[in-house]
Design a protein around this motif. Structure first.
Motif, short mmCIF file in Angstrom:
data_model
loop_
_atom_site.label_atom_id
_atom_site.label_comp_id
_atom_site.label_asym_id
_atom_site.label_seq_id
_atom_site.Cartn_x
_atom_site.Cartn_y
_atom_site.Cartn_z
N LEU A 107 39.73 28.00 45.93
CA LEU A 107 40.91 28.41 45.17
C LEU A 107 40.54 29.38 44.05
CD1 LEU A 107 42.84 25.01 44.91
CD2 LEU A 107 43.04 26.80 46.66
N ARG A 108 39.44 29.13 43.37
CA ARG A 108 38.99 30.06 42.31
C ARG A 108 38.63 31.40 42.91
NH1 ARG A 108 36.61 25.23 40.20
NH2 ARG A 108 34.67 25.65 41.33
N ASP A 109 37.91 31.37 44.04
CA ASP A 109 37.47 32.62 44.66
C ASP A 109 38.65 33.46 45.13
OD1 ASP A 109 34.73 32.29 44.30
OD2 ASP A 109 34.44 31.30 46.24
N ARG A 110 39.64 32.83 45.74
CA ARG A 110 40.79 33.57 46.24
C ARG A 110 41.48 34.34 45.11
NH1 ARG A 110 44.02 32.40 50.70
NH2 ARG A 110 42.85 31.56 52.46
N ARG A 111 41.74 33.68 44.02
CA ARG A 111 42.42 34.33 42.90
C ARG A 111 41.57 35.46 42.33
NH1 ARG A 111 42.84 28.52 40.68
NH2 ARG A 111 43.04 29.43 38.60
N ALA A 112 40.28 35.18 42.16
CA ALA A 112 39.39 36.21 41.62
C ALA A 112 39.25 37.38 42.58
CB ALA A 112 38.02 35.60 41.33
N ASP A 113 39.29 37.10 43.88
CA ASP A 113 39.17 38.18 44.88
C ASP A 113 40.34 39.15 44.78
OD1 ASP A 113 36.84 37.06 45.83
OD2 ASP A 113 37.76 36.12 47.58
N VAL A 114 41.56 38.63 44.62
CA VAL A 114 42.72 39.51 44.52
C VAL A 114 42.64 40.34 43.24
CG1 VAL A 114 45.23 39.63 44.33
CG2 VAL A 114 44.18 38.02 45.93
N ARG A 115 42.26 39.72 42.14
CA ARG A 115 42.14 40.48 40.89
C ARG A 115 41.06 41.54 41.00
NH1 ARG A 115 42.34 35.24 38.73
NH2 ARG A 115 40.16 35.39 38.09
N PHE A 116 39.95 41.20 41.63
CA PHE A 116 38.86 42.17 41.82
C PHE A 116 39.32 43.32 42.71
CE2 PHE A 116 35.18 43.51 44.45
CZ PHE A 116 34.45 44.15 43.45
N LEU A 117 40.09 43.02 43.75
CA LEU A 117 40.61 44.06 44.62
C LEU A 117 41.46 45.05 43.82
CD1 LEU A 117 41.17 45.15 47.53
CD2 LEU A 117 43.10 43.57 47.62
N LEU A 118 42.36 44.53 42.99
CA LEU A 118 43.22 45.41 42.19
C LEU A 118 42.40 46.21 41.17
CD1 LEU A 118 46.31 43.09 41.59
CD2 LEU A 118 46.05 44.91 43.28
N ASP A 119 41.44 45.56 40.54
CA ASP A 119 40.59 46.27 39.58
C ASP A 119 39.79 47.38 40.27
OD1 ASP A 119 41.46 44.66 37.53
OD2 ASP A 119 39.73 43.31 37.60
N SER A 120 39.33 47.11 41.49
CA SER A 120 38.56 48.11 42.24
C SER A 120 39.43 49.31 42.57
CB SER A 120 38.00 47.49 43.53
OG SER A 120 37.12 46.44 43.24
N LEU A 121 40.69 49.09 42.91
CA LEU A 121 41.60 50.19 43.18
C LEU A 121 41.81 51.06 41.94
CD1 LEU A 121 44.28 48.40 45.36
CD2 LEU A 121 42.79 50.25 46.11
N LEU A 122 41.92 50.41 40.79
CA LEU A 122 42.07 51.17 39.55
C LEU A 122 40.88 52.08 39.28
CD1 LEU A 122 43.63 48.57 37.08
CD2 LEU A 122 44.67 50.70 37.85
#
Length: 365
Positions: free
Chosen positions: A143-158
């Motif tokens: 559960l921690r990884d899933r949430r962090a993965d989505v945030r990391f994905l958005l940060d990477s796009l930025l």
């Protein structure tokens, strides 16, 4: 032309794969990206000779998705939809939805949640042998990884990360998220922590205490809509004959969401109805449960299989696909693009709209 979210869009769909590495967590994420492709690819995405072929996990049969691998991208900037797969799934679990959105002018990005994929399940079953599979021990980290993965994905796009042909396509002022099962839970939880999300479609979310999934009460307790930093439009979708989660529990969750919110239940649909190859997924999983090929601590899989019923007793797979594609398209068009026709589609009598297509949908606002 009248607004028709059931129809595939005019753009051919392109697809590419990238890998993002979060050095801070030593974590590598395969990411599938669908996008509107240049007009010269028109028709190639729907032709089995030129559409993309892939294998989701070792030992699984090849599958086709209606998109052209590494196609030239269309010109322009497009809203982003993040797709979150379910537990032990994979990033292409709902390619029918992701390619539909790409053809209608969206970029869709779907990470494999490493540690919680079909390939990881295969490895866990092999390691467990005849013993029961312990899902609970690793759940908090998943559960921690899933949430962090989505945030990391958005940060990477930025930061402009990703393949060159899609690096400049995404309009980061228009971001939606969708997911199925634990992916739907992920989508809702991310909104609590991430202010960049403007619209949500969450399907078959595990929550509450009435369903047959032992983890649902814990997962439901972790969803805190009252803690969201601001109201975000949410559409919850369920299968009325889902044996894994309870429609009543999802209705309770719906009651705790701020407006604008909607709830829809597809009559005759089970837990797998909204994924690719729904019939094969449903009956294959059911046979595995009945045959004892999978044993999970705390779960009576034989009883779950009996409650699931054979797919032939449920509604057609096409009803699940049509429902998911139309509702997700309408939700994103309405709230990411501000399309007044999409808003009318969602606010009009959806039950009647779907009835004319032979689909029985129960709807609440």
């Amino acid at each position: 032309m009248p607004y028709d979210p059931f129809a595939r869009g005019p753009a051919p769909a392109g697809v590419t794969t990238t890998h993002l590495v979060d050095a801070s967590r030593e974590r590598r994420l395969p990411v599938e990206i669908w996008y509107p492709a240049a007009a010269r690819h028109r028709g190639q995405d729907l032709d089995d000779e030129t559409a993309d072929r892939y294998v989701a996990a070792p030992g699984l049969p090849p599958a086709t998705q209606h998109a052209v691998r590494d196609a030239t991208a269309a010109e322009g900037r497009f809203p982003l939809v993040v797709y979150c797969h379910g537990a032990w799934g994979h990033r292409r679990n709902a390619s029918h939805l992701c390619t539909h959105l790409a053809a209608r002018g969206y970029v869709v990005e779907a990470p494999d949640f490493t540690g919680d994929t079909a390939e990881d399940l295969q490895a866990a079953l092999a390691a467990a042998g005849s013993a029961e599979l312990d899902f609970d021990t690793g759940l908090p980290q998943i559960l921690r990884d899933r949430r962090a993965d989505v945030r990391f994905l958005l940060d990477s796009l930025l930061k402009g990360a990703g393949p060159a042909q899609v690096a400049d396509l995404v309009d980061l002022e228009r971001i939606g998220i969708c997911g199925i099962s634990l992916g739907g839970w992920t989508a809702l939880k991310v909104v609590e922590e991430e202010e960049r999300i403007e619209a949500v479609l969450a399907v078959a979310v595990p929550t509450g205490s009435r369903g047959r999934l032992p983890q649902s009460p814990l997962l439901g307790s972790l969803l805190r809509p009252a803690a969201w930093p601001r109201p975000v439009p949410v559409l919850l979708l369920a299968g009325a004959q889902d044996a894994v989660i309870s429609v009543d529990d999802l209705l309770d969750l719906h009651g705790h969401l701020a407006a604008p919110r909607q709830f829809a239940a597809l009559r005759g649909a089970g837990h797998s109805h909204f994924n690719d190859d729904a019939e094969a997924a449903h009956d294959g999983t059911r046979e595995m449960w009945l045959g004892g090929q999978m044993r999970i601590a705390g779960m009576d899989l034989a009883a779950l299989a009996e409650a699931s019923r054979p797919f032939a007793e449920l509604c057609p797979a096409a009803h699940g696909g049509d429902t998911l594609r139309a509702l997700c398209t309408g939700q994103m068009d309405a709230h990411l693009n501000g399309d007044p026709d999409a808003r009318r589609f969602l606010s009009d009598d959806l039950t009647e709209t779907f009835r004319t297509r032979g689909i029985t949908l129960d709807v609440r606002s």
